[in-house]
Design a protein around this motif. Structure first.
Motif, PDB file in Angstrom:
ATOM      1  N   ARG A 124       4.915   1.846   0.891  1.00  0.00           N
ATOM      2  CA  ARG A 124       6.010   2.778   0.589  1.00  0.00           C
ATOM      3  C   ARG A 124       6.613   2.491  -0.794  1.00  0.00           C
ATOM      4  NH1 ARG A 124       5.322   7.086   1.812  1.00  0.00           N
ATOM      5  NH2 ARG A 124       3.237   6.191   1.660  1.00  0.00           N
ATOM      6  N   TYR A 125       6.649   1.219  -1.167  1.00  0.00           N
ATOM      7  CA  TYR A 125       7.151   0.848  -2.496  1.00  0.00           C
ATOM      8  C   TYR A 125       6.292   1.475  -3.589  1.00  0.00           C
ATOM      9  CZ  TYR A 125       7.268  -2.059  -6.698  1.00  0.00           C
ATOM     10  OH  TYR A 125       7.297  -2.484  -7.999  1.00  0.00           O
ATOM     11  N   LEU A 126       4.963   1.361  -3.445  1.00  0.00           N
ATOM     12  CA  LEU A 126       4.066   1.950  -4.438  1.00  0.00           C
ATOM     13  C   LEU A 126       4.174   3.470  -4.456  1.00  0.00           C
ATOM     14  CD1 LEU A 126       0.801  -0.162  -3.920  1.00  0.00           C
ATOM     15  CD2 LEU A 126       2.451  -0.345  -5.794  1.00  0.00           C
ATOM     16  N   ALA A 127       4.271   4.086  -3.263  1.00  0.00           N
ATOM     17  CA  ALA A 127       4.298   5.551  -3.177  1.00  0.00           C
ATOM     18  C   ALA A 127       5.559   6.139  -3.791  1.00  0.00           C
ATOM     19  CB  ALA A 127       4.187   5.976  -1.712  1.00  0.00           C
ATOM     20  N   ILE A 128       6.689   5.448  -3.643  1.00  0.00           N
ATOM     21  CA  ILE A 128       7.982   6.002  -4.087  1.00  0.00           C
ATOM     22  C   ILE A 128       8.361   5.521  -5.483  1.00  0.00           C
ATOM     23  CG2 ILE A 128      10.476   6.044  -3.564  1.00  0.00           C
ATOM     24  CD1 ILE A 128       9.644   5.847  -0.577  1.00  0.00           C
ATOM     25  N   ARG A 133       0.691   5.939 -10.119  1.00  0.00           N
ATOM     26  CA  ARG A 133      -0.388   4.957  -9.986  1.00  0.00           C
ATOM     27  C   ARG A 133      -0.822   4.784  -8.532  1.00  0.00           C
ATOM     28  NH1 ARG A 133       1.134  -0.593 -12.291  1.00  0.00           N
ATOM     29  NH2 ARG A 133      -1.008  -0.970 -11.541  1.00  0.00           N
ATOM     30  N   TYR A 134      -0.124   5.450  -7.618  1.00  0.00           N
ATOM     31  CA  TYR A 134      -0.350   5.204  -6.188  1.00  0.00           C
ATOM     32  C   TYR A 134      -1.798   5.455  -5.771  1.00  0.00           C
ATOM     33  CZ  TYR A 134       0.152   5.532  -1.109  1.00  0.00           C
ATOM     34  OH  TYR A 134       0.000   5.352   0.239  1.00  0.00           O
ATOM     35  N   ASN A 135      -2.342   6.601  -6.129  1.00  0.00           N
ATOM     36  CA  ASN A 135      -3.706   6.970  -5.697  1.00  0.00           C
ATOM     37  C   ASN A 135      -4.783   6.088  -6.320  1.00  0.00           C
ATOM     38  OD1 ASN A 135      -2.897   9.061  -3.994  1.00  0.00           O
ATOM     39  ND2 ASN A 135      -2.833  10.541  -5.678  1.00  0.00           N
ATOM     40  N   THR A 136      -4.512   5.562  -7.498  1.00  0.00           N
ATOM     41  CA  THR A 136      -5.497   4.677  -8.126  1.00  0.00           C
ATOM     42  C   THR A 136      -5.422   3.256  -7.561  1.00  0.00           C
ATOM     43  OG1 THR A 136      -3.943   4.189  -9.930  1.00  0.00           O
ATOM     44  CG2 THR A 136      -5.510   5.986 -10.280  1.00  0.00           C
ATOM     45  N   VAL A 137      -4.235   2.861  -7.114  1.00  0.00           N
ATOM     46  CA  VAL A 137      -4.067   1.508  -6.548  1.00  0.00           C
ATOM     47  C   VAL A 137      -4.452   1.483  -5.075  1.00  0.00           C
ATOM     48  CG1 VAL A 137      -2.396  -0.312  -5.984  1.00  0.00           C
ATOM     49  CG2 VAL A 137      -2.272   0.858  -8.194  1.00  0.00           C
ATOM     50  N   MET A 138      -3.903   2.410  -4.284  1.00  0.00           N
ATOM     51  CA  MET A 138      -4.118   2.412  -2.832  1.00  0.00           C
ATOM     52  C   MET A 138      -5.384   3.187  -2.458  1.00  0.00           C
ATOM     53  SD  MET A 138      -1.833   0.452  -1.641  1.00  0.00           S
ATOM     54  CE  MET A 138      -1.621   0.733   0.100  1.00  0.00           C
ATOM     55  N   THR A 139      -6.505   2.684  -2.922  1.00  0.00           N
ATOM     56  CA  THR A 139      -7.790   3.264  -2.550  1.00  0.00           C
ATOM     57  C   THR A 139      -8.183   2.773  -1.154  1.00  0.00           C
ATOM     58  OG1 THR A 139      -8.975   1.408  -3.542  1.00  0.00           O
ATOM     59  CG2 THR A 139      -8.529   3.316  -4.965  1.00  0.00           C
ATOM     60  N   ASN A 140      -9.212   3.397  -0.584  1.00  0.00           N
ATOM     61  CA  ASN A 140      -9.679   2.968   0.744  1.00  0.00           C
ATOM     62  C   ASN A 140     -10.121   1.507   0.727  1.00  0.00           C
ATOM     63  OD1 ASN A 140      -9.196   5.439   1.943  1.00  0.00           O
ATOM     64  ND2 ASN A 140     -11.276   6.195   1.597  1.00  0.00           N
ATOM     65  N   ALA A 141     -10.755   1.091  -0.355  1.00  0.00           N
ATOM     66  CA  ALA A 141     -11.200  -0.307  -0.471  1.00  0.00           C
ATOM     67  C   ALA A 141     -10.007  -1.254  -0.475  1.00  0.00           C
ATOM     68  CB  ALA A 141     -12.033  -0.483  -1.733  1.00  0.00           C
ATOM     69  N   HIS A 142      -8.943  -0.860  -1.210  1.00  0.00           N
ATOM     70  CA  HIS A 142      -7.743  -1.704  -1.282  1.00  0.00           C
ATOM     71  C   HIS A 142      -7.042  -1.766   0.073  1.00  0.00           C
ATOM     72  CE1 HIS A 142      -4.681  -3.935  -3.335  1.00  0.00           C
ATOM     73  NE2 HIS A 142      -3.726  -3.085  -2.998  1.00  0.00           N
ATOM     74  N   ILE A 143      -6.999  -0.631   0.767  1.00  0.00           N
ATOM     75  CA  ILE A 143      -6.384  -0.591   2.103  1.00  0.00           C
ATOM     76  C   ILE A 143      -7.130  -1.522   3.059  1.00  0.00           C
ATOM     77  CG2 ILE A 143      -6.136   0.860   4.163  1.00  0.00           C
ATOM     78  CD1 ILE A 143      -3.909   1.281   2.275  1.00  0.00           C
ATOM     79  N   MET A 144      -8.456  -1.480   3.025  1.00  0.00           N
ATOM     80  CA  MET A 144      -9.250  -2.339   3.898  1.00  0.00           C
ATOM     81  C   MET A 144      -9.035  -3.808   3.565  1.00  0.00           C
ATOM     82  SD  MET A 144     -10.464  -0.390   6.073  1.00  0.00           S
ATOM     83  CE  MET A 144     -11.323  -1.718   6.932  1.00  0.00           C
ATOM     84  N   LYS A 145      -8.857  -4.124   2.290  1.00  0.00           N
ATOM     85  CA  LYS A 145      -8.570  -5.508   1.901  1.00  0.00           C
ATOM     86  C   LYS A 145      -7.227  -5.967   2.468  1.00  0.00           C
ATOM     87  CE  LYS A 145     -11.191  -5.634  -2.437  1.00  0.00           C
ATOM     88  NZ  LYS A 145     -11.100  -5.680  -3.927  1.00  0.00           N
ATOM     89  N   ILE A 146      -6.218  -5.100   2.378  1.00  0.00           N
ATOM     90  CA  ILE A 146      -4.887  -5.445   2.898  1.00  0.00           C
ATOM     91  C   ILE A 146      -4.956  -5.674   4.406  1.00  0.00           C
ATOM     92  CG2 ILE A 146      -2.548  -4.565   3.317  1.00  0.00           C
ATOM     93  CD1 ILE A 146      -2.750  -3.088   0.639  1.00  0.00           C
TER      94      ILE A 146
END
Length: 314
Positions: A124-128, A133-146
């Motif tokens: 939510r911090y990144l989105a708001i 930069r949200y879509n470039t940072v929170m990719t599916n690969a990044h989500i799976m890593k988290i």
């Protein structure tokens, strides 16, 4: 030497404290526990199925949220079948191996809940605060890593916690709790538990520092960004989302804090201590899917559509 050998030659069956309910209250308590478990299963499975079946919800926020009902189902399933069996059969015994398994997954649930909520706060911090930069940072690969880091880190912490427990000799079989957890199992040990206590405190401190630090920093930045935003609709939606996360997090933290304090209050009745301990595994798993289902418009709409198409087709 024979007496020392007999000291550790104890039964593999443990005796639970039990709820000490009068006979006329046992049946209502059984129905209440069964109903609570059914509600938890139903609400969390509905949330889980709704997110999985709707591709429009396959976004970072909802993919992280998906882990919350999984974790709630894990924790409640570790607890409720044993309590329902205890109330139905009027038994207060449990196998040691079953007890350790139950305690392990209850602790995994507790750690997982705060780590998942911290990951959702970061999202939510990144989105708001950094929307461009949200879509470039929170990719599916990044989500799976988290998600992988949250679960692997949590399992490693709890595996070490229970390895330290199981290496110690046990010379008691009477638990002081109505279900199994690390503190109650440590009381069965007849050896120095200093390392266990230190590690337990470190795990608690680490999970709290990481989760509280990330959540408070994220929401502080979100509040600043919201009040700087000129658009009232954007500000309102952001605050509503944050309020939902904070309600869930504060509920979990308060119940967890009460549970920890209850172990150290000597004057607290045994029944009150057992109720406080069980409530941590009743209220969050019940309320989490309801809060997110009602407060998140996208999920609420999809749940209604799911029931209209599959339960009440026209």
């Amino acid at each position: 030497m024979a007496s020392v050998g007999n000291l550790y030659n104890i039964s593999s069956v443990l005796k639970l404290q039990g709820f000490d309910l009068p006979s006329e209250s046992s049946l209502p308590a059984f129905f209440f526990a069964t109903l609570s478990y059914m509600i938890i299963l139903f609400c969390n499975l509905v949330l889980l199925i709704t997110i999985i079946m709707n591709k429009s919800l396959h976004e970072p926020m909802y993919l992280l949220l998906l882990n919350l009902p999984i974790n709630d189902l894990l924790g409640s399933t570790a607890l409720f079948p044993q309590i329902i069996k205890e109330l139905l059969l009027d038994t207060e015994t449990i196998e040691f191996s079953t007890c350790v398994t139950q305690a392990f997954f209850i602790h995994v649930y507790g750690g997982g809940a705060v780590f998942i909520l911290a990951a959702m706060a970061y999202d939510r911090y990144l989105a708001i605060c950094i929307p461009l930069r949200y879509n470039t940072v929170m990719t599916n690969a990044h989500i799976m890593k988290i998600i992988s880091v949250v679960w692997i880190f949590n399992f490693i912490l709890m595996t070490i916690l229970f390895y330290l427990l199981l290496r110690l000799p046990r010379c008691r079989s009477q638990l002081t709790h109505s279900y199994c957890d690390n503190p109650s199992l440590l009381q069965l040990v007849c050896a120095d538990t200093t390392i266990n206590n230190i590690y337990g405190l470190l795990v608690t401190a680490l999970t709290q520092v990481i989760s509280l630090g990330l959540i408070f920093y994220s929401y502080l930045q979100i509040l600043v960004a919201c009040f700087r935003n000129k658009r009232s609709d954007t500000r309102s939606k952001a605050l509503q989302t944050c309020a939902t996360h904070l309600i869930v997090f504060l509920l979990l933290e308060c119940l967890g804090l009460f549970t920890i304090i209850s172990y150290r209050l000597q004057n607290l009745s045994a029944l009150s201590r057992r109720f406080i301990g069980v409530s941590t595994l009743i209220f969050p798993p019940t309320l989490n899917p309801i809060i997110y289902g009602l407060k998140t418009k996208e999920i609420r709409t999809k749940i209604v559509k799911l029931f209209q198409q599959n339960v009440f087709p026209s």
